[in-house]
Write a protein that holds these residues in place. Structure first.
Motif, mmCIF file in Angstrom:
data_model
loop_
_atom_site.group_PDB
_atom_site.id
_atom_site.type_symbol
_atom_site.label_atom_id
_atom_site.label_comp_id
_atom_site.label_asym_id
_atom_site.label_seq_id
_atom_site.Cartn_x
_atom_site.Cartn_y
_atom_site.Cartn_z
ATOM 1 N N GLU A 22 0.823 -1.213 0.000
ATOM 2 C CA GLU A 22 0.000 0.000 0.000
ATOM 3 C C GLU A 22 0.857 1.263 0.000
ATOM 4 O OE1 GLU A 22 -2.316 -3.412 1.600
ATOM 5 O OE2 GLU A 22 -0.340 -2.594 2.072
ATOM 6 N N LYS A 23 1.963 1.215 0.709
ATOM 7 C CA LYS A 23 2.864 2.366 0.785
ATOM 8 C C LYS A 23 3.600 2.554 -0.549
ATOM 9 C CE LYS A 23 6.110 4.290 4.138
ATOM 10 N NZ LYS A 23 6.842 4.001 5.371
ATOM 11 N N VAL A 24 4.046 1.458 -1.140
ATOM 12 C CA VAL A 24 4.702 1.510 -2.442
ATOM 13 C C VAL A 24 3.728 2.033 -3.491
ATOM 14 C CG1 VAL A 24 5.859 0.141 -4.223
ATOM 15 C CG2 VAL A 24 6.265 -0.375 -1.791
ATOM 16 N N TRP A 25 2.489 1.557 -3.432
ATOM 17 C CA TRP A 25 1.444 1.974 -4.372
ATOM 18 C C TRP A 25 1.227 3.477 -4.323
ATOM 19 C CZ3 TRP A 25 -0.815 -0.221 -8.377
ATOM 20 C CH2 TRP A 25 -1.995 0.327 -8.878
ATOM 21 N N ARG A 26 1.230 4.028 -3.123
ATOM 22 C CA ARG A 26 1.053 5.484 -2.984
ATOM 23 C C ARG A 26 2.108 6.223 -3.784
ATOM 24 N NH1 ARG A 26 1.396 6.482 3.184
ATOM 25 N NH2 ARG A 26 1.459 8.643 2.534
ATOM 26 N N ALA A 27 3.363 5.808 -3.671
ATOM 27 C CA ALA A 27 4.453 6.496 -4.373
ATOM 28 C C ALA A 27 4.357 6.304 -5.887
ATOM 29 C CB ALA A 27 5.796 5.996 -3.864
ATOM 30 N N ARG A 118 17.613 1.526 -19.434
ATOM 31 C CA ARG A 118 18.259 0.702 -18.399
ATOM 32 C C ARG A 118 18.917 1.587 -17.343
ATOM 33 N NH1 ARG A 118 22.125 -3.509 -20.867
ATOM 34 N NH2 ARG A 118 22.313 -4.032 -18.673
ATOM 35 N N ALA A 119 19.634 2.605 -17.781
ATOM 36 C CA ALA A 119 20.301 3.523 -16.847
ATOM 37 C C ALA A 119 19.290 4.430 -16.147
ATOM 38 C CB ALA A 119 21.338 4.356 -17.590
ATOM 39 N N GLY A 120 18.336 4.938 -16.918
ATOM 40 C CA GLY A 120 17.348 5.858 -16.363
ATOM 41 C C GLY A 120 16.496 5.234 -15.274
ATOM 42 N N TRP A 121 16.043 4.002 -15.501
ATOM 43 C CA TRP A 121 15.201 3.349 -14.491
ATOM 44 C C TRP A 121 15.981 3.075 -13.214
ATOM 45 C CZ3 TRP A 121 10.391 4.093 -14.349
ATOM 46 C CH2 TRP A 121 9.627 4.179 -15.509
ATOM 47 N N GLU A 122 17.282 2.819 -13.301
ATOM 48 C CA GLU A 122 18.084 2.654 -12.077
ATOM 49 C C GLU A 122 18.013 3.929 -11.237
ATOM 50 O OE1 GLU A 122 19.819 0.291 -10.398
ATOM 51 O OE2 GLU A 122 19.002 -1.128 -11.850
ATOM 52 N N GLN A 123 18.151 5.081 -11.888
ATOM 53 C CA GLN A 123 18.079 6.357 -11.172
ATOM 54 C C GLN A 123 16.680 6.601 -10.623
ATOM 55 O OE1 GLN A 123 19.508 9.384 -13.843
ATOM 56 N NE2 GLN A 123 21.605 8.624 -13.786
ATOM 57 N N PHE A 124 15.654 6.365 -11.462
ATOM 58 C CA PHE A 124 14.276 6.574 -11.008
ATOM 59 C C PHE A 124 13.959 5.689 -9.802
ATOM 60 C CE2 PHE A 124 13.053 7.770 -15.602
ATOM 61 C CZ PHE A 124 13.165 9.117 -15.346
ATOM 62 N N LEU A 125 14.371 4.424 -9.860
ATOM 63 C CA LEU A 125 14.062 3.507 -8.766
ATOM 64 C C LEU A 125 14.813 3.872 -7.495
ATOM 65 C CD1 LEU A 125 13.768 0.146 -10.697
ATOM 66 C CD2 LEU A 125 11.951 1.365 -9.513
ATOM 67 N N GLY A 126 16.015 4.384 -7.634
ATOM 68 C CA GLY A 126 16.737 4.854 -6.458
ATOM 69 C C GLY A 126 15.994 5.991 -5.773
ATOM 70 N N ARG A 127 15.496 6.912 -6.568
ATOM 71 C CA ARG A 127 14.720 8.032 -6.009
ATOM 72 C C ARG A 127 13.379 7.544 -5.471
ATOM 73 N NH1 ARG A 127 16.608 11.388 -10.698
ATOM 74 N NH2 ARG A 127 14.482 11.346 -11.474
ATOM 75 N N LEU A 128 12.752 6.570 -6.151
ATOM 76 C CA LEU A 128 11.486 6.009 -5.674
ATOM 77 C C LEU A 128 11.676 5.419 -4.279
ATOM 78 C CD1 LEU A 128 8.525 5.049 -6.035
ATOM 79 C CD2 LEU A 128 9.452 3.011 -7.162
ATOM 80 N N GLU A 129 12.748 4.678 -4.072
ATOM 81 C CA GLU A 129 13.012 4.080 -2.761
ATOM 82 C C GLU A 129 13.153 5.159 -1.690
ATOM 83 O OE1 GLU A 129 15.547 0.477 -2.441
ATOM 84 O OE2 GLU A 129 15.891 0.815 -4.589
ATOM 85 N N GLU A 130 13.797 6.277 -2.024
ATOM 86 C CA GLU A 130 13.940 7.382 -1.073
ATOM 87 C C GLU A 130 12.581 7.990 -0.738
ATOM 88 O OE1 GLU A 130 16.687 10.182 -2.748
ATOM 89 O OE2 GLU A 130 18.321 8.722 -2.806
ATOM 90 N N VAL A 131 11.741 8.173 -1.754
ATOM 91 C CA VAL A 131 10.409 8.743 -1.527
ATOM 92 C C VAL A 131 9.583 7.820 -0.631
ATOM 93 C CG1 VAL A 131 8.210 9.324 -2.650
ATOM 94 C CG2 VAL A 131 10.372 10.142 -3.620
ATOM 95 N N ILE A 132 9.600 6.528 -0.923
ATOM 96 C CA ILE A 132 8.837 5.566 -0.119
ATOM 97 C C ILE A 132 9.324 5.575 1.328
ATOM 98 C CG2 ILE A 132 8.310 3.115 0.237
ATOM 99 C CD1 ILE A 132 8.547 2.829 -2.878
ATOM 100 N N ALA A 133 10.637 5.574 1.523
ATOM 101 C CA ALA A 133 11.201 5.564 2.871
ATOM 102 C C ALA A 133 10.792 6.809 3.648
ATOM 103 C CB ALA A 133 12.721 5.456 2.801
ATOM 104 N N GLY A 134 10.546 7.911 2.964
ATOM 105 C CA GLY A 134 10.176 9.158 3.622
ATOM 106 C C GLY A 134 8.698 9.290 3.932
ATOM 107 N N LEU A 135 7.879 8.360 3.452
ATOM 108 C CA LEU A 135 6.443 8.415 3.719
ATOM 109 C C LEU A 135 6.132 7.931 5.115
ATOM 110 C CD1 LEU A 135 5.001 6.946 0.385
ATOM 111 C CD2 LEU A 135 5.037 9.338 1.094
ATOM 112 N N ASP A 136 5.124 8.526 5.745
ATOM 113 C CA ASP A 136 4.701 8.002 7.029
ATOM 114 C C ASP A 136 3.861 6.753 6.792
ATOM 115 O OD1 ASP A 136 1.995 8.772 6.465
ATOM 116 O OD2 ASP A 136 2.446 10.793 7.171
#
Length: 141
Positions: A22-27, A118-136
């Protein structure tokens, strides 16, 4: 057309996340959160909704193809001669969520787009993980 001209390739990226689906889905689906990790957009998780992703290098035209809340999301991705499909699959695990992203539809003459994705999605996913980690965790259980 020879057989090799008809081959398409797919970029696949996977992550095991320590967060509920559910948290991943939000992001993945809330416009203001998408803008933090992907691009500026007018996204809505509704089948048939057309939206654009805007980056400094140009615009990606998209249409939502499938939505299964907290489980999968698919949309077309059309930009710079590439017509592809991005599919997100979320699988609940004992420790969180297994996230799989697939972008399919790269033709044999689209090496630059394929390697760029391939390179772009690595960067996007790295930022996605940061956004998810920052969600309450409200609404995430």
């Amino acid at each position: 057309m020879t057989e090799t001209e008809n081959i398409t390739r797919t970029v696949v990226k996977e992550r095991d996340l320590r967060h509920a689906p559910e948290k991943v889905w939000r992001a993945l689906t809330q416009k203001h959160l998408m803008e933090e990790w992907l691009m500026k957009s007018d996204f809505k998780p509704e089948v048939g909704h057309r939206f654009d992703l805007e980056a400094d290098w140009g615009t990606v035209s998209c249409e939502v193809l499938a939505v299964e809340p907290h489980k999968s999301l698919s949309y077309s991705w059309v930009a710079q001669g590439l017509e592809s499909v991005v599919t997100w699959t979320l699988t609940e695990t004992g420790t969180g969520t297994h996230l799989k992203m697939e972008q399919s539809g790269f033709g044999s003459g689209q090496d630059r787009a394929y390697h760029g994705a391939r390179a772009g999605w690595e960067q996007f996913l790295g930022r996605l993980e940061e956004v998810i980690a920052g969600l309450d965790d409200e609404d995430a259980q």
